[in-house]
Design a protein around this motif. Structure first.
Motif, PDB file in Angstrom:
ATOM      1  N   LEU A  87      41.425  -3.139 -50.929  1.00  0.00           N
ATOM      2  CA  LEU A  87      40.915  -2.102 -50.030  1.00  0.00           C
ATOM      3  C   LEU A  87      40.728  -2.642 -48.620  1.00  0.00           C
ATOM      4  O   LEU A  87      40.998  -1.949 -47.635  1.00  0.00           O
ATOM      5  CB  LEU A  87      39.599  -1.547 -50.574  1.00  0.00           C
ATOM      6  CG  LEU A  87      39.709  -0.620 -51.783  1.00  0.00           C
ATOM      7  CD1 LEU A  87      38.322  -0.280 -52.320  1.00  0.00           C
ATOM      8  CD2 LEU A  87      40.453   0.654 -51.421  1.00  0.00           C
ATOM      9  N   MET A  88      40.264  -3.891 -48.517  1.00  0.00           N
ATOM     10  CA  MET A  88      40.137  -4.512 -47.196  1.00  0.00           C
ATOM     11  C   MET A  88      41.494  -4.582 -46.508  1.00  0.00           C
ATOM     12  O   MET A  88      41.615  -4.348 -45.301  1.00  0.00           O
ATOM     13  CB  MET A  88      39.530  -5.917 -47.331  1.00  0.00           C
ATOM     14  CG  MET A  88      38.094  -5.941 -47.794  1.00  0.00           C
ATOM     15  SD  MET A  88      37.462  -7.641 -47.912  1.00  0.00           S
ATOM     16  CE  MET A  88      35.829  -7.332 -48.597  1.00  0.00           C
ATOM     17  N   ASP A  93      31.618  -6.708 -43.929  1.00  0.00           N
ATOM     18  CA  ASP A  93      32.220  -6.416 -42.629  1.00  0.00           C
ATOM     19  C   ASP A  93      32.995  -7.615 -42.094  1.00  0.00           C
ATOM     20  O   ASP A  93      34.094  -7.466 -41.543  1.00  0.00           O
ATOM     21  CB  ASP A  93      31.140  -6.018 -41.617  1.00  0.00           C
ATOM     22  CG  ASP A  93      30.654  -4.589 -41.812  1.00  0.00           C
ATOM     23  OD1 ASP A  93      31.316  -3.835 -42.554  1.00  0.00           O
ATOM     24  OD2 ASP A  93      29.620  -4.230 -41.220  1.00  0.00           O
ATOM     25  N   VAL A 135      41.606  -7.801 -40.730  1.00  0.00           N
ATOM     26  CA  VAL A 135      42.015  -7.170 -39.470  1.00  0.00           C
ATOM     27  C   VAL A 135      42.588  -8.211 -38.517  1.00  0.00           C
ATOM     28  O   VAL A 135      43.618  -7.982 -37.864  1.00  0.00           O
ATOM     29  CB  VAL A 135      40.817  -6.433 -38.834  1.00  0.00           C
ATOM     30  CG1 VAL A 135      41.164  -5.947 -37.427  1.00  0.00           C
ATOM     31  CG2 VAL A 135      40.386  -5.265 -39.707  1.00  0.00           C
ATOM     32  N   VAL A 162      36.213  -8.021 -44.079  1.00  0.00           N
ATOM     33  CA  VAL A 162      37.190  -7.057 -43.568  1.00  0.00           C
ATOM     34  C   VAL A 162      37.755  -7.546 -42.243  1.00  0.00           C
ATOM     35  O   VAL A 162      38.962  -7.439 -41.977  1.00  0.00           O
ATOM     36  CB  VAL A 162      36.554  -5.666 -43.410  1.00  0.00           C
ATOM     37  CG1 VAL A 162      37.495  -4.719 -42.664  1.00  0.00           C
ATOM     38  CG2 VAL A 162      36.202  -5.073 -44.765  1.00  0.00           C
ATOM     39  N   ARG A 174      44.012  -2.577 -46.956  1.00  0.00           N
ATOM     40  CA  ARG A 174      44.395  -1.224 -46.529  1.00  0.00           C
ATOM     41  C   ARG A 174      43.690  -0.844 -45.229  1.00  0.00           C
ATOM     42  O   ARG A 174      44.284  -0.201 -44.352  1.00  0.00           O
ATOM     43  CB  ARG A 174      44.089  -0.209 -47.627  1.00  0.00           C
ATOM     44  CG  ARG A 174      45.073  -0.268 -48.788  1.00  0.00           C
ATOM     45  CD  ARG A 174      44.753   0.766 -49.852  1.00  0.00           C
ATOM     46  NE  ARG A 174      45.811   0.808 -50.853  1.00  0.00           N
ATOM     47  CZ  ARG A 174      46.869   1.618 -50.795  1.00  0.00           C
ATOM     48  NH1 ARG A 174      47.011   2.437 -49.762  1.00  0.00           N
ATOM     49  NH2 ARG A 174      47.775   1.608 -51.745  1.00  0.00           N
ATOM     50  N   VAL A 175      42.426  -1.221 -45.095  1.00  0.00           N
ATOM     51  CA  VAL A 175      41.694  -0.969 -43.857  1.00  0.00           C
ATOM     52  C   VAL A 175      42.423  -1.614 -42.672  1.00  0.00           C
ATOM     53  O   VAL A 175      42.472  -1.064 -41.572  1.00  0.00           O
ATOM     54  CB  VAL A 175      40.251  -1.497 -43.963  1.00  0.00           C
ATOM     55  CG1 VAL A 175      39.562  -1.504 -42.600  1.00  0.00           C
ATOM     56  CG2 VAL A 175      39.444  -0.656 -44.949  1.00  0.00           C
ATOM     57  N   ALA A 176      43.003  -2.788 -42.908  1.00  0.00           N
ATOM     58  CA  ALA A 176      43.695  -3.540 -41.857  1.00  0.00           C
ATOM     59  C   ALA A 176      45.149  -3.126 -41.679  1.00  0.00           C
ATOM     60  O   ALA A 176      45.850  -3.690 -40.839  1.00  0.00           O
ATOM     61  CB  ALA A 176      43.616  -5.029 -42.162  1.00  0.00           C
TER      62      ALA A 176
END
Length: 252
Positions: free
Chosen positions: A214-215, A125, A132, A128, A217-219
């Motif tokens: 993937l992290m 978390d 972000v 990630v 893409r989350v951001a």
């Protein structure tokens, strides 16, 4: 509250000497050249700026630089090299803190996190959160650069948990792995002038390149390029490290 180690005064005071090879022009030169090109005339923010190994020469090259750093003693070492009005630094967690500089959050053309430091937070978390926060600092079209080693679990035979990564007259380094939790501890023994050894342990959550993607893409970021080093050597299955450039879409 971050799970990352907060490096104390003794570690900060000896950091430049203990990592002397990383301050060599052959290492710093290509790094600064690539970052300056990615900044493209705009301001840059370094997450975990440390003692300024890269930030100071990048600033000297003409790129405005600010930083975020969790360790106050590391900031003190940086201040012996440059003033606060030259390279402003926020003391705080790179996953949540705002950069304190001449440009507001959301207006940086470059954010960079190098030398394996994405592995300092010990939870997914928080890692990630670094992505972000980087995306939050970037202007549309800006780049987030991550330099990280590739986990070398191929060197770990079944049942073995420790692997030496350097053994010299001045330094012995051993990585101990916990594959079930994706954690490692790097144990450093550094030889002192009097012949004794000083021990320093650093704790990390190792992370694979695909997981970093993937992290991103989350951001809301996308992988633009990945090379094996700062000079652009192609990344392959045998690469020990990678420099990955993620981009915030220009039409964000």
């Amino acid at each position: 509250m971050t799970t990352a180690d907060i490096w104390d005064e003794a570690i900060a005071r000896n950091y430049d000497d203990d990592c002397a090879e990383m301050f060599d022009d052959a290492v710093v030169g290509p790094t600064v050249a690539r970052l300056a090109a990615l900044a493209d005339g705009g301001p840059a923010c370094e997450f975990a700026i440390g003692t300024g190994r890269v930030a100071v020469p990048l600033w000297q090259s003409g790129v405005p630089v600010v930083g975020i750093e969790l360790s106050a003693p590391m900031i003190t070492q940086l201040r012996a090299k440059v003033r606060a009005d030259q390279i402003p630094v926020t003391e705080g967690d790179m996953a949540t803190a705002d950069a304190a500089g001449p440009d507001v959050v959301g207006e940086y053309s470059l954010v960079f996190l190098i030398f394996n430091t994405i592995m300092n937070p010990l939870t997914q978390d928080e890692q990630v959160g670094c992505f972000v926060n980087a995306a939050r600092h970037l202007r549309p079209g800006g780049a987030f650069v991550v330099e990280c080693g590739v986990p070398d679990l191929r060197r770990l035979p079944p049942g073995q948990t420790a692997v030496p990564f350097e053994v010299t007259d001045t330094h012995v380094g051993v990585d101990t792995f916990d594959p079930a939790r994706q954690l490692l501890t790097s144990v450093h023994l550094n030889r002192q002038p009097d012949g004794s050894y000083r021990r320093f342990d650093s704790h990390h959550r190792y992370v694979w390149p695909a997981e970093l993607d993937l992290m991103a893409r989350v951001a809301g970021l996308r992988l633009e390029s990945r090379s094996a080093d700062w000079s652009g050597t192609p990344f392959t299955a045998d690469s020990a490290a990678h420099v990955s450039v993620y981009r915030r879409p220009a039409a964000d």
